[in-house]
Design a protein around this motif. Structure first.
Motif, PDB file in Angstrom:
ATOM      1  N   GLY A 182       0.821  -1.201   0.000  1.00  0.00           N
ATOM      2  CA  GLY A 182       0.000   0.000   0.000  1.00  0.00           C
ATOM      3  C   GLY A 182       0.859   1.256   0.000  1.00  0.00           C
ATOM      4  N   ARG A 183       0.236   2.385  -0.371  1.00  0.00           N
ATOM      5  CA  ARG A 183       0.981   3.646  -0.461  1.00  0.00           C
ATOM      6  C   ARG A 183       1.565   4.050   0.883  1.00  0.00           C
ATOM      7  NH1 ARG A 183      -2.105   8.861  -2.667  1.00  0.00           N
ATOM      8  NH2 ARG A 183      -2.172   7.552  -4.533  1.00  0.00           N
ATOM      9  N   GLU A 184       0.779   3.948   1.956  1.00  0.00           N
ATOM     10  CA  GLU A 184       1.265   4.340   3.283  1.00  0.00           C
ATOM     11  C   GLU A 184       2.376   3.414   3.755  1.00  0.00           C
ATOM     12  OE1 GLU A 184      -1.995   4.533   5.968  1.00  0.00           O
ATOM     13  OE2 GLU A 184      -2.881   6.322   5.050  1.00  0.00           O
ATOM     14  N   ALA A 185       2.240   2.111   3.445  1.00  0.00           N
ATOM     15  CA  ALA A 185       3.293   1.171   3.828  1.00  0.00           C
ATOM     16  C   ALA A 185       4.587   1.469   3.071  1.00  0.00           C
ATOM     17  CB  ALA A 185       2.839  -0.265   3.556  1.00  0.00           C
ATOM     18  N   MET A 186       4.467   1.862   1.796  1.00  0.00           N
ATOM     19  CA  MET A 186       5.654   2.216   1.024  1.00  0.00           C
ATOM     20  C   MET A 186       6.339   3.441   1.613  1.00  0.00           C
ATOM     21  SD  MET A 186       7.807   1.727  -1.349  1.00  0.00           S
ATOM     22  CE  MET A 186       7.197   0.577  -2.577  1.00  0.00           C
ATOM     23  N   ALA A 187       5.554   4.421   2.055  1.00  0.00           N
ATOM     24  CA  ALA A 187       6.129   5.609   2.690  1.00  0.00           C
ATOM     25  C   ALA A 187       6.881   5.223   3.961  1.00  0.00           C
ATOM     26  CB  ALA A 187       5.031   6.614   3.009  1.00  0.00           C
ATOM     27  N   ASP A 188       6.328   4.280   4.722  1.00  0.00           N
ATOM     28  CA  ASP A 188       6.994   3.824   5.944  1.00  0.00           C
ATOM     29  C   ASP A 188       8.280   3.060   5.618  1.00  0.00           C
ATOM     30  OD1 ASP A 188       5.061   4.977   7.440  1.00  0.00           O
ATOM     31  OD2 ASP A 188       4.045   3.126   8.025  1.00  0.00           O
ATOM     32  N   LEU A 189       8.260   2.285   4.544  1.00  0.00           N
ATOM     33  CA  LEU A 189       9.458   1.552   4.140  1.00  0.00           C
ATOM     34  C   LEU A 189      10.550   2.508   3.677  1.00  0.00           C
ATOM     35  CD1 LEU A 189       7.867  -1.480   2.271  1.00  0.00           C
ATOM     36  CD2 LEU A 189       9.170  -1.564   4.400  1.00  0.00           C
ATOM     37  N   ASN A 190      10.152   3.583   2.994  1.00  0.00           N
ATOM     38  CA  ASN A 190      11.124   4.600   2.598  1.00  0.00           C
ATOM     39  C   ASN A 190      11.790   5.216   3.826  1.00  0.00           C
ATOM     40  OD1 ASN A 190      11.173   4.773  -0.293  1.00  0.00           O
ATOM     41  ND2 ASN A 190       9.097   5.530  -0.226  1.00  0.00           N
ATOM     42  N   MET A 191      10.989   5.521   4.841  1.00  0.00           N
ATOM     43  CA  MET A 191      11.526   6.072   6.086  1.00  0.00           C
ATOM     44  C   MET A 191      12.426   5.050   6.786  1.00  0.00           C
ATOM     45  SD  MET A 191      11.788   8.476   8.299  1.00  0.00           S
ATOM     46  CE  MET A 191      10.504   9.656   7.882  1.00  0.00           C
ATOM     47  N   LEU A 192      12.021   3.796   6.758  1.00  0.00           N
ATOM     48  CA  LEU A 192      12.804   2.731   7.387  1.00  0.00           C
ATOM     49  C   LEU A 192      14.158   2.575   6.688  1.00  0.00           C
ATOM     50  CD1 LEU A 192      12.577   0.589   9.616  1.00  0.00           C
ATOM     51  CD2 LEU A 192      11.694  -0.989   7.906  1.00  0.00           C
ATOM     52  N   ALA A 193      14.164   2.712   5.351  1.00  0.00           N
ATOM     53  CA  ALA A 193      15.409   2.596   4.585  1.00  0.00           C
ATOM     54  C   ALA A 193      16.387   3.703   4.954  1.00  0.00           C
ATOM     55  CB  ALA A 193      15.104   2.638   3.087  1.00  0.00           C
ATOM     56  N   ARG A 194      15.866   4.892   5.274  1.00  0.00           N
ATOM     57  CA  ARG A 194      16.745   5.998   5.665  1.00  0.00           C
ATOM     58  C   ARG A 194      17.244   5.848   7.091  1.00  0.00           C
ATOM     59  NH1 ARG A 194      12.974   9.161   2.594  1.00  0.00           N
ATOM     60  NH2 ARG A 194      11.810   9.709   4.454  1.00  0.00           N
ATOM     61  N   ALA A 195      16.451   5.185   7.935  1.00  0.00           N
ATOM     62  CA  ALA A 195      16.795   5.090   9.359  1.00  0.00           C
ATOM     63  C   ALA A 195      17.746   3.942   9.664  1.00  0.00           C
ATOM     64  CB  ALA A 195      15.520   4.945  10.200  1.00  0.00           C
ATOM     65  N   LEU A 196      17.741   2.885   8.811  1.00  0.00           N
ATOM     66  CA  LEU A 196      18.540   1.697   9.093  1.00  0.00           C
ATOM     67  C   LEU A 196      19.756   1.604   8.181  1.00  0.00           C
ATOM     68  CD1 LEU A 196      15.739  -1.039   9.428  1.00  0.00           C
ATOM     69  CD2 LEU A 196      16.911   0.155  11.278  1.00  0.00           C
ATOM     70  N   ASP A 197      20.750   0.841   8.631  1.00  0.00           N
ATOM     71  CA  ASP A 197      21.869   0.494   7.764  1.00  0.00           C
ATOM     72  C   ASP A 197      21.358  -0.426   6.662  1.00  0.00           C
ATOM     73  OD1 ASP A 197      23.687   1.902   9.253  1.00  0.00           O
ATOM     74  OD2 ASP A 197      24.151   0.208  10.568  1.00  0.00           O
ATOM     75  N   PRO A 198      22.023  -0.441   5.493  1.00  0.00           N
ATOM     76  CA  PRO A 198      21.537  -1.261   4.371  1.00  0.00           C
ATOM     77  C   PRO A 198      21.355  -2.732   4.725  1.00  0.00           C
ATOM     78  CG  PRO A 198      23.245   0.237   3.623  1.00  0.00           C
ATOM     79  CD  PRO A 198      23.191   0.363   5.110  1.00  0.00           C
ATOM     80  N   GLY A 199      22.312  -3.307   5.473  1.00  0.00           N
ATOM     81  CA  GLY A 199      22.198  -4.705   5.852  1.00  0.00           C
ATOM     82  C   GLY A 199      20.998  -4.954   6.758  1.00  0.00           C
ATOM     83  N   ASP A 200      20.780  -4.071   7.724  1.00  0.00           N
ATOM     84  CA  ASP A 200      19.633  -4.204   8.626  1.00  0.00           C
ATOM     85  C   ASP A 200      18.327  -4.038   7.863  1.00  0.00           C
ATOM     86  OD1 ASP A 200      21.305  -4.569  10.765  1.00  0.00           O
ATOM     87  OD2 ASP A 200      21.304  -2.465  11.374  1.00  0.00           O
ATOM     88  N   PHE A 201      18.315  -3.117   6.887  1.00  0.00           N
ATOM     89  CA  PHE A 201      17.111  -2.903   6.095  1.00  0.00           C
ATOM     90  C   PHE A 201      16.770  -4.154   5.287  1.00  0.00           C
ATOM     91  CE2 PHE A 201      15.124  -1.177   2.098  1.00  0.00           C
ATOM     92  CZ  PHE A 201      13.896  -0.868   2.677  1.00  0.00           C
ATOM     93  N   ARG A 202      17.781  -4.765   4.674  1.00  0.00           N
ATOM     94  CA  ARG A 202      17.527  -5.981   3.889  1.00  0.00           C
ATOM     95  C   ARG A 202      17.022  -7.104   4.780  1.00  0.00           C
ATOM     96  NH1 ARG A 202      21.428  -8.104  -0.849  1.00  0.00           N
ATOM     97  NH2 ARG A 202      20.610  -6.153  -1.673  1.00  0.00           N
ATOM     98  N   GLN A 203      17.599  -7.254   5.970  1.00  0.00           N
ATOM     99  CA  GLN A 203      17.145  -8.292   6.898  1.00  0.00           C
ATOM    100  C   GLN A 203      15.705  -8.036   7.339  1.00  0.00           C
ATOM    101  OE1 GLN A 203      19.974  -8.476  10.103  1.00  0.00           O
ATOM    102  NE2 GLN A 203      21.486  -9.604   8.916  1.00  0.00           N
ATOM    103  N   THR A 204      15.370  -6.753   7.539  1.00  0.00           N
ATOM    104  CA  THR A 204      14.004  -6.412   7.936  1.00  0.00           C
ATOM    105  C   THR A 204      13.022  -6.744   6.825  1.00  0.00           C
ATOM    106  OG1 THR A 204      14.820  -4.641   9.367  1.00  0.00           O
ATOM    107  CG2 THR A 204      12.502  -4.547   8.742  1.00  0.00           C
ATOM    108  N   LEU A 205      13.397  -6.479   5.557  1.00  0.00           N
ATOM    109  CA  LEU A 205      12.530  -6.823   4.429  1.00  0.00           C
ATOM    110  C   LEU A 205      12.297  -8.335   4.370  1.00  0.00           C
ATOM    111  CD1 LEU A 205      13.744  -4.534   1.500  1.00  0.00           C
ATOM    112  CD2 LEU A 205      11.758  -4.237   2.969  1.00  0.00           C
ATOM    113  N   GLU A 206      13.350  -9.110   4.585  1.00  0.00           N
ATOM    114  CA  GLU A 206      13.202 -10.565   4.577  1.00  0.00           C
ATOM    115  C   GLU A 206      12.292 -11.022   5.720  1.00  0.00           C
ATOM    116  OE1 GLU A 206      17.201 -11.929   4.748  1.00  0.00           O
ATOM    117  OE2 GLU A 206      17.641 -11.438   2.648  1.00  0.00           O
ATOM    118  N   LYS A 207      12.400 -10.345   6.849  1.00  0.00           N
ATOM    119  CA  LYS A 207      11.541 -10.662   7.997  1.00  0.00           C
ATOM    120  C   LYS A 207      10.086 -10.336   7.680  1.00  0.00           C
ATOM    121  CE  LYS A 207      11.185  -9.537  12.936  1.00  0.00           C
ATOM    122  NZ  LYS A 207      11.729  -8.650  14.008  1.00  0.00           N
ATOM    123  N   ILE A 208       9.856  -9.197   7.018  1.00  0.00           N
ATOM    124  CA  ILE A 208       8.494  -8.812   6.632  1.00  0.00           C
ATOM    125  C   ILE A 208       7.932  -9.807   5.620  1.00  0.00           C
ATOM    126  CG2 ILE A 208       7.122  -7.046   5.447  1.00  0.00           C
ATOM    127  CD1 ILE A 208       9.018  -4.939   6.625  1.00  0.00           C
TER     128      ILE A 208
END
Length: 337
Positions: A163-189
């Motif tokens: 969803g659009r709101e979820a994508m906005a949150d993922l964009n914010m998450l990508a800026r807040a986390l290190d790339p490796g942590d972000f990728r692990q979080t995506l796999e967890k999701i």
């Protein structure tokens, strides 16, 4: 040849085996490692390493024996398919060695993939790849990933219906986390949504987002920013019991109020300013509200109090640090209009 942004992301996802070399460099070792891993996997395939079509060597190894790289690109493997000669942690001292390998490279030889740390503008290694007519140079700088890079990571994790709101949150998450942590979080999701055909929602993202180590310090600073004076004392006692230093609290508070000040100063408004800032993912909504409740002058006064307190804490003053910090935060909580 220099590639940046979306072009660099597309090239790493599908590198050209007809090009002799690729240099990936940057200050963030994790971002560099992820990009070179993606490029090598695209070149040799999932079985490349098992089939011995990937030759690894460190910069230290190559400094001891400069012929290793040339031997690696010219050797013939037991298995058919493209090959890669990977040099890790290269420095400018290897520029001449790599230059010889690039000069001797012929179609069918192993592609040279080199990684390095943060290189200067006049770096010999960087200049070599930039000016080479066929090699590719990619610099990874301290900036949040672009939309295309995020979408590629989502696709790789198997997340499609967002969803659009979820994508906005993922964009914010990508800026807040290190790339490796972000990728692990995506796999967890993706694992969390396995077998669930409904679109990804902000609640799903929030449930899977990693919790901050400094959660209780953040709770204290949030209480100050929201002028909840009655909550400051109990939170302070808890942190004091855990042995948290007053300087740690001061640094967190100063960072928080500087972000609020930057958001209030943003020409597009506080809400947009918070979206641009690198803040803890789970704090963004609260900080957006706080930015709208504080005036610019009040925030400047709050930052001034925190700077003064920080200087006192780091000085030779004998004033009790926790009491000094608590008094400063109560003063700031009373400043909000």
């Amino acid at each position: 040849m220099i590639l940046k942004g979306a072009e660099a992301a597309r090239y790493c996802a599908k590198p050209d085996p007809a090009r002799p070399g690729l240099l990936v460099f940057g200050a963030d070792a994790m971002r560099v490692a992820l990009k070179r891993q993606e490029a090598i996997a695209a070149l040799v395939g999932p079985q490349g390493e098992a089939e011995m079509r990937l030759s690894r060597m460190s910069g230290a190894d190559l400094r001891k024996d400069g012929s290793l790289l040339l031997d690696a690109i010219k050797e013939v493997g037991f298995f058919p398919g493209p090959r890669v000669a990977f040099v890790e942690e290269a420095t400018d001292g290897l520029a001449e060695t790599v230059a010889v390998a690039l000069k001797e490279w012929k179609p069918g030889d192993a592609v040279i993939v080199v990684t390095a740390g943060n290189l200067t503008g006049k770096s010999a290694l960087k200049t070599l790849f930039e000016k080479h007519p066929a090699a590719v140079c990619i610099g990874l700088y301290d900036e949040p990933p672009g939309r295309e890079e995020i979408e590629a990571a989502l696709k790789a994790a198997g997340l499609v219906d967002i969803g659009r709101e979820a994508m906005a949150d993922l964009n914010m998450l990508a800026r807040a986390l290190d790339p490796g942590d972000f990728r692990q979080t995506l796999e967890k999701i993706a694992l969390y949504k396995y077998g669930d055909a409904s679109p990804l929602t902000p609640a799903d993202v929030a449930a899977m987002a990693p919790a901050t180590i400094e959660a209780e310090v953040d709770d204290l600073v949030g209480a100050v920013a929201e002028a909840r004076r009655e909550a400051i004392g109990p939170l302070f006692r808890r942190l004091e019991g855990q042995g948290v230093l007053p300087v740690t609290i001061c640094i967190a508070a100063l960072r928080h109020f500087r972000v609020l000040h930057g958001a209030v100063c943003d020409p597009q408004g506080p809400g947009v300013g918070i979206q641009k800032a690198r803040v803890n993912f789970k704090q963004k909504d609260a900080m957006g509200r706080q930015a709208g409740q504080w005036g610019m002058r009040a925030l400047e006064a709050a930052v001034a109090v925190l700077v003064e307190t920080d200087l006192t804490l780091r000085s030779a003053s004998r004033a009790p640090g926790m009491a000094l910090m608590e008094r400063a935060l109560i003063r700031i909580a009373m400043m909000r209009r």
